[in-house]
Design an enzyme around this catalytic site. Structure first.
Site, PDB file in Angstrom:
ATOM      1  N   SER A 126       6.271  -4.815   4.116  1.00  0.00           N
ATOM      2  CA  SER A 126       6.771  -5.748   5.133  1.00  0.00           C
ATOM      3  C   SER A 126       6.449  -7.182   4.767  1.00  0.00           C
ATOM      4  O   SER A 126       5.363  -7.481   4.292  1.00  0.00           O
ATOM      5  CB  SER A 126       6.171  -5.391   6.499  1.00  0.00           C
ATOM      6  OG  SER A 126       6.568  -4.082   6.847  1.00  0.00           O
ATOM      7  N   GLU A 138      -9.656  -7.447  10.672  1.00  0.00           N
ATOM      8  CA  GLU A 138      -8.451  -6.795  11.198  1.00  0.00           C
ATOM      9  C   GLU A 138      -8.714  -6.244  12.583  1.00  0.00           C
ATOM     10  O   GLU A 138      -7.886  -6.329  13.481  1.00  0.00           O
ATOM     11  CB  GLU A 138      -8.011  -5.664  10.275  1.00  0.00           C
ATOM     12  CG  GLU A 138      -7.459  -6.160   8.957  1.00  0.00           C
ATOM     13  CD  GLU A 138      -7.156  -5.024   8.001  1.00  0.00           C
ATOM     14  OE1 GLU A 138      -6.524  -4.052   8.429  1.00  0.00           O
ATOM     15  OE2 GLU A 138      -7.571  -5.115   6.835  1.00  0.00           O
ATOM     16  N   TYR A 174       0.834  -1.213   0.000  1.00  0.00           N
ATOM     17  CA  TYR A 174       0.000   0.000   0.000  1.00  0.00           C
ATOM     18  C   TYR A 174       0.869   1.265   0.000  1.00  0.00           C
ATOM     19  O   TYR A 174       0.787   2.094  -0.884  1.00  0.00           O
ATOM     20  CB  TYR A 174      -0.894   0.058   1.249  1.00  0.00           C
ATOM     21  CG  TYR A 174      -2.068  -0.906   1.296  1.00  0.00           C
ATOM     22  CD1 TYR A 174      -2.438  -1.681   0.195  1.00  0.00           C
ATOM     23  CD2 TYR A 174      -2.829  -1.019   2.467  1.00  0.00           C
ATOM     24  CE1 TYR A 174      -3.529  -2.551   0.270  1.00  0.00           C
ATOM     25  CE2 TYR A 174      -3.913  -1.885   2.545  1.00  0.00           C
ATOM     26  CZ  TYR A 174      -4.251  -2.656   1.454  1.00  0.00           C
ATOM     27  OH  TYR A 174      -5.325  -3.502   1.536  1.00  0.00           O
ATOM     28  N   THR A 185       0.036   8.434   5.267  1.00  0.00           N
ATOM     29  CA  THR A 185      -1.264   8.685   5.901  1.00  0.00           C
ATOM     30  C   THR A 185      -2.317   9.037   4.844  1.00  0.00           C
ATOM     31  O   THR A 185      -3.468   8.621   4.932  1.00  0.00           O
ATOM     32  CB  THR A 185      -1.112   9.830   6.927  1.00  0.00           C
ATOM     33  OG1 THR A 185      -0.214   9.387   7.949  1.00  0.00           O
ATOM     34  CG2 THR A 185      -2.434  10.176   7.554  1.00  0.00           C
TER      35      THR A 185
END
Lengths: 387, 368
Positions: free
Chosen positions: A160, A242, A127, A134
């Site tokens: 990551s 999530e 992303y 932000t």
């Protein structure tokens, strides 16, 4: 109001906890502690074992091979893992899986869902970009249709897990002329695709994240998730799993319990007023976080959407965490600063050190949406303030 | 697991809210707060008539027969409405009377729930607040009562107060008749009705001994835990209204050409206000629930109050900061709430007491 924790979930947690603590799992657990919880070879082995033993899908619907149980099982699973400092493939299990269940093509469901539940494949999230953090919707990595393919160009940061994942769950711009929230799509990109380059980005906490570069990377049109240009909606609305998955409290409780054990061994000095007062405050704070975590988890399990409640939990728990680790370090003194592998390093039973936890702690302040944005969400959705 | 009102609780909440809004408009609350015209016995009788003073008493004794959480919802609404009535204290008295094995507790309970007599309880003074040297805890020696109960809430209108007593050197728990005692009215920060109760060589039969020995210690512990938990919930109701008043004010208030709610600094402070309010509320209800499940487990109550004392400070500061001058105008209701919230943080056991009780709960007794 009914705060009774369901007996079946409590039973599952106890059983799962015994399993994780069993002789059979000891070596895998040890390897993961040595790997420091950031994923990798040991994590993959652990996930395959958990998948094979059926622990990944308890909170998933039965039609996708899950156990069809309440989402509280998922919360319980994450808590027990977090309490033992074991890695959870959060993105794969809680973002990719549930999104595919709702909007994935039949081909995608067949290709990925079962393998996810078996712990055989791992996704990394693509992303964030250098100029889109932000303000994620400002992302510029593009995907252009060329026949039956998309051709991807651009750069992502903080990808990551990309260095051990099998796929990137990639947010791309597919319509550069549309308003920024309406030209984004999601593509599934194999990690070994031609033109995809991964470079390490070492972070303060000691783990590795990545920068990923996309140069004319081709994926078939069938890699598109859901509809073209509706990616923003998928990113922002697939949050239920999530929300319930994240259990910030487990890690904090692990440290707090460890700290209390130290005082039971060494004695709590009756004249150390600061330590006594601070310890009591920590206990009171953790109690509140537990109560609020169960509120969020139960809302999701009951089919409600905890819009501002999840933000509240996030802000409170991660601001507490940073302060808390700092104060635990104060209580243990400079010995707590010693790094793993050096004389006198104070390790808990998961081979974690306090100094490393402090280095890791800032991530949660901004990861998954900065606390400043969360406070705006609370002001708008919790209090109804005009934007 | 469900963090929302049951149907019974919804009904209790809406009934209480609409009654209190109609009977206690802001003008009436200002009169009570200023001391100009305190809560009248007629108003108190009406509250008793609604059954709100004895919600937890068992039904055969004429009580409401409600569980602690249901009763707490009504008490929370009294906080929300800023009506300074002895609802929390009277209900604690009902609960204790229902458990007392000695004395004529059934008659007391009947009088309480029937609205014939009013009851209050004394708050914890375990943390050795700085009392005048002449004040000492009630004792009974050779059939005579001596001692002082400081700052007993609603003692000016009550007929009885429940409190611990040392009876011939042993622990006891008693209901003291107030018409035999000297009642010195005193005003605290929150301007609710308090009085120091002085027992000056009063005949022991002016008190009803409700329990002695371990039973008395148990009642005393239960009294402290319940008063703290229910006061917490009443305070959470006050915080909720403070939050709403503040949210409305910054939405309506225009400065620099726009509602101040659009400034991120104000939004973030308001978000903090909401976080402090919600956490205080849920920690309080959760703690009360735990205590109802296991009356020997009051740990969460002290943890919740420890949190709430700090939340009270934040709510006090932030709500006043965001209101500016309007918030300190006594013809605007904010002060009714913030004064009471600030007083709650100190009354009945402040931070020192919470630290010690919390550490006891952690059980850090050395293993060697």
């Amino acid at each position: 109001m009914d705060f009774t924790y369901p007996a079946d979930v409590a039973e599952f947690r106890a059983e799962f906890g015994r399993y994780l603590d069993s002789e059979e799992m000891a070596e895998l657990v040890r390897q993961n502690h040595a790997e420091d919880g950031w994923g990798g070879v040991a994590a993959k082995a652990l996930w395959r074992k958990l998948g094979a033993d059926g622990y990944f899908g308890t909170g998933w619907p039965e039609e996708y091979g899950g156990g069809g149980k309440s989402l509280l099982y998922l919360h319980g699973f994450n808590y027990e893992m977090g309490y033992r400092r074991l890695p959870v493939p959060v993105v794969t299990l809680n973002t990719v899986g549930p999104t595919l269940m709702r909007i994935g093509s039949e081909e995608q469901k067949q290709a990925y869902l079962r393998k996810i539940l078996l712990g055989e494949i791992e996704f990394s999230i693509g992303y964030t970009e250098p100029e889109a953090g932000t303000d994620l919707a400002a992302l510029q990595t593009s995907a252009v249709r060329d026949g039956d393919d998309y051709v991807i160009n651009g750069q992502k940061v903080f990808t990551s897990g990309a260095h051990h994942a099998d796929y990137v769950w990639l947010a791309v711009r597919t319509d550069k002329d549309a308003p920024k929230h309406k030209g984004i799509s999601i593509l599934i990109v194999p990690i070994d695709a031609d033109g995809l380059e991964i470079r390490p980005l070492t972070i303060m906490g000691g783990g590795r994240s990545n920068i990923t570069y996309y140069s004319d990377v081709r994926v078939p049109v069938s890699a598109l998730v859901g509809e073209e240009n509706r990616g923003w909606q998928y990113i922002t609305t697939q949050l239920d799993f999530e929300r319930v998955a994240i259990s910030p409290i487990a890690q904090l409780e692990r440290v707090f319990d460890w700290l209390c054990e130290r005082f039971r061994e060494d004695g709590l000095p009756s004249t150390d007023a600061w330590t006594r007062a601070t310890l009591a405050r920590m206990a009171a704070d953790i109690n509140v976080l537990k109560v609020m975590e169960l509120k969020v988890a139960s809302m999701v399990a009951n089919g409600e959407v905890p819009v501002y409640e999840a933000s509240l939990l996030k802000v409170l728990s991660n601001e507490f965490r940073v302060t808390f680790i700092g104060e635990v370090l104060q209580m243990r003194g400079a010995a707590g600063l010693v790094q793993k592998g050096f004389p006198g390093a104070a390790l808990d039973r998961s081979e974690d050190t306090l100094e490393k936890q402090l280095r890791e702690s800032p991530i949660t302040l901004f990861g998954g949406g900065s606390n400043d944005v969360q406070r705006d969400i609370i002001a708008t959705h919790g209090l109804g303030l005009p934007r | 697991m469900r963090y929302s009102d049951s149907e019974t609780q919804q009904l209790l909440r809406s009934t209480t809210r609409s009654y209190l809004a109609a009977e206690f408009p802001p003008e009436r609350l200002y009169e009570i707060e200023s001391g100009e015209s305190p809560l009248s016995s007629d108003e108190l009788q009406k509250l008793a008539g609604m059954g709100w003073l004895g919600l937890i008493g068992p039904e055969p004794a004429g009580g409401g027969g409600l569980g602690l959480l249901d009763a707490a919802v009504v008490i929370e609404e009294f906080g929300y409405a800023a009506v300074p009535a002895p609802v929390a204290f009277s209900n604690v008295a009902a609960d204790l009377l229902a458990r007392a094995k000695l004395g004529d507790s059934a008659r007391h309970l009947g009088n309480l729930t029937g609205g014939r007599q009013t009851y209050t309880v004394s708050e914890s003074t375990r943390a050795s607040d700085a009392e005048p040297a002449s004040y000492s805890s009630p004792t009974a020696v050779a059939g005579r009562l001596h001692g002082t109960l400081p700052r007993v809430p609603f003692a000016t209108t009550a007929d009885w107060v429940l409190a611990p007593l040392t009876l011939d050197g042993q622990p006891a728990f008693a209901a003291f008749a107030l018409d035999g005692a000297r009642i010195d009215e005193t005003h605290l920060l929150d301007r609710a009705s308090y009085a120091d109760i002085h027992l000056e060589d009063v005949r022991l039969d002016r008190a009803t001994i409700l329990a002695t020995g371990d039973d008395a210690l148990e009642l005393h512990d239960r009294c402290d835990a319940l008063v703290t938990a229910l006061s917490l919930i009443e305070t959470a109701g006050m915080m909720q209204r403070t939050l709403e008043l503040t949210g409305q004010y910054i939405t309506d208030r225009v400065q620099f050409g726009q509602p101040i709610a659009k400034f991120q600094a104000a939004r973030h402070r308001a978000a903090d206000l909401l976080m402090q309010t919600e956490t205080t509320r849920w920690a309080a209800f959760h703690a009360l629930w735990r205590f109802e499940q296991d009356p020997t487990d009051s740990d969460e109550i002290w943890l919740a109050k420890h949190w709430a004392v700090r939340a009270a400070d934040r709510v006090f500061q932030v709500s006043h900061l965001l209101h500016g001058g309007v918030g300190v105008d006594i013809e605007y209701p904010l002060h009714l709430y913030t004064q009471a919230i600030a007083a709650f943080a100190v009354r009945g056991g402040g931070m020192s007491e919470m630290v010690e009780r919390t550490l006891e709960g952690l059980d850090l007794t050395p293993r060697r």
